[in-house]
Design a protein around this motif. Sequence first.
Motif, PDB file in Angstrom:
ATOM      1  N   ASN A 162      44.160  28.706   1.015  1.00 20.70           N
ATOM      2  CA  ASN A 162      42.993  29.119   0.370  1.00 20.70           C
ATOM      3  C   ASN A 162      41.852  29.279   1.272  1.00 20.70           C
ATOM      4  O   ASN A 162      41.452  28.645   1.946  1.00 20.70           O
ATOM      5  CB  ASN A 162      42.560  28.098  -0.841  1.00 20.70           C
ATOM      6  CG  ASN A 162      43.660  27.765  -1.786  1.00 20.70           C
ATOM      7  OD1 ASN A 162      44.510  28.916  -1.941  1.00 20.70           O
ATOM      8  ND2 ASN A 162      43.681  26.788  -2.501  1.00 20.70           N
ATOM      9  N   PRO A 163      41.040  30.510   0.956  1.00 16.82           N
ATOM     10  CA  PRO A 163      39.992  30.813   1.645  1.00 16.82           C
ATOM     11  C   PRO A 163      38.833  29.659   1.549  1.00 16.82           C
ATOM     12  O   PRO A 163      38.693  29.125   0.432  1.00 16.82           O
ATOM     13  CB  PRO A 163      39.475  32.183   1.317  1.00 16.82           C
ATOM     14  CG  PRO A 163      40.273  32.469  -0.094  1.00 16.82           C
ATOM     15  CD  PRO A 163      41.270  31.569  -0.172  1.00 16.82           C
ATOM     16  N   LYS A 164      37.958  29.429   2.346  1.00 20.17           N
ATOM     17  CA  LYS A 164      36.846  28.593   2.280  1.00 20.17           C
ATOM     18  C   LYS A 164      35.932  29.565   1.432  1.00 20.17           C
ATOM     19  O   LYS A 164      35.715  30.745   1.505  1.00 20.17           O
ATOM     20  CB  LYS A 164      36.074  28.024   3.616  1.00 20.17           C
ATOM     21  CG  LYS A 164      37.243  27.103   4.495  1.00 20.17           C
ATOM     22  CD  LYS A 164      36.436  26.761   5.610  1.00 20.17           C
ATOM     23  CE  LYS A 164      35.827  27.789   6.506  1.00 20.17           C
ATOM     24  NZ  LYS A 164      35.466  27.092   7.733  1.00 20.17           N
ATOM     25  N   PRO A 165      34.963  28.490   0.672  1.00 22.85           N
ATOM     26  CA  PRO A 165      33.714  29.342  -0.017  1.00 22.85           C
ATOM     27  C   PRO A 165      32.802  29.817   0.850  1.00 22.85           C
ATOM     28  O   PRO A 165      32.520  29.218   1.970  1.00 22.85           O
ATOM     29  CB  PRO A 165      33.534  28.365  -1.175  1.00 22.85           C
ATOM     30  CG  PRO A 165      33.961  27.125  -0.566  1.00 22.85           C
ATOM     31  CD  PRO A 165      35.212  27.327   0.218  1.00 22.85           C
ATOM     32  N   ALA A 166      32.135  30.739   0.654  1.00 28.63           N
ATOM     33  CA  ALA A 166      31.159  31.276   1.604  1.00 28.63           C
ATOM     34  C   ALA A 166      29.802  30.229   1.403  1.00 28.63           C
ATOM     35  O   ALA A 166      29.574  29.704   0.248  1.00 28.63           O
ATOM     36  CB  ALA A 166      30.646  32.681   1.093  1.00 28.63           C
ATOM     37  N   ASP A 167      28.924  30.317   2.431  1.00 33.80           N
ATOM     38  CA  ASP A 167      27.948  29.426   2.592  1.00 33.80           C
ATOM     39  C   ASP A 167      26.650  30.334   2.206  1.00 33.80           C
ATOM     40  O   ASP A 167      26.451  31.162   3.234  1.00 33.80           O
ATOM     41  CB  ASP A 167      27.721  28.809   3.980  1.00 33.80           C
ATOM     42  CG  ASP A 167      26.534  27.898   3.988  1.00 33.80           C
ATOM     43  OD1 ASP A 167      26.006  27.299   2.702  1.00 33.80           O
ATOM     44  OD2 ASP A 167      26.072  27.336   5.042  1.00 33.80           O
ATOM     45  N   ALA A 168      26.053  29.962   0.933  1.00 29.82           N
ATOM     46  CA  ALA A 168      25.043  30.994   0.609  1.00 29.82           C
ATOM     47  C   ALA A 168      23.500  30.630   1.120  1.00 29.82           C
ATOM     48  O   ALA A 168      22.756  31.043   0.727  1.00 29.82           O
ATOM     49  CB  ALA A 168      25.188  31.246  -0.760  1.00 29.82           C
TER      50      ALA A 168
END
Length: 68
Positions: free
Chosen positions: A19-25
Amino acid sequence: MKRLVFAGLLAGTLGMLPNPKPADASRTVACMLSSIASCDRDFPTKDVYLAAARGYCYMIRTAICRVF
């Protein structure tokens, strides 16, 4: 039949990918907040035309945050 087998193999392969890591916003949000503050500083709210220019400043500088 070949398409069905290929679709099954493709689905299985994609299912096994991690699973891809969530983006750091947080960096983008910090950039957007600083650009809004700089627009408020550059275009005060004393005139209607400056308020319109400040709105365009918001759009341009926050778009630059999204690019860089």
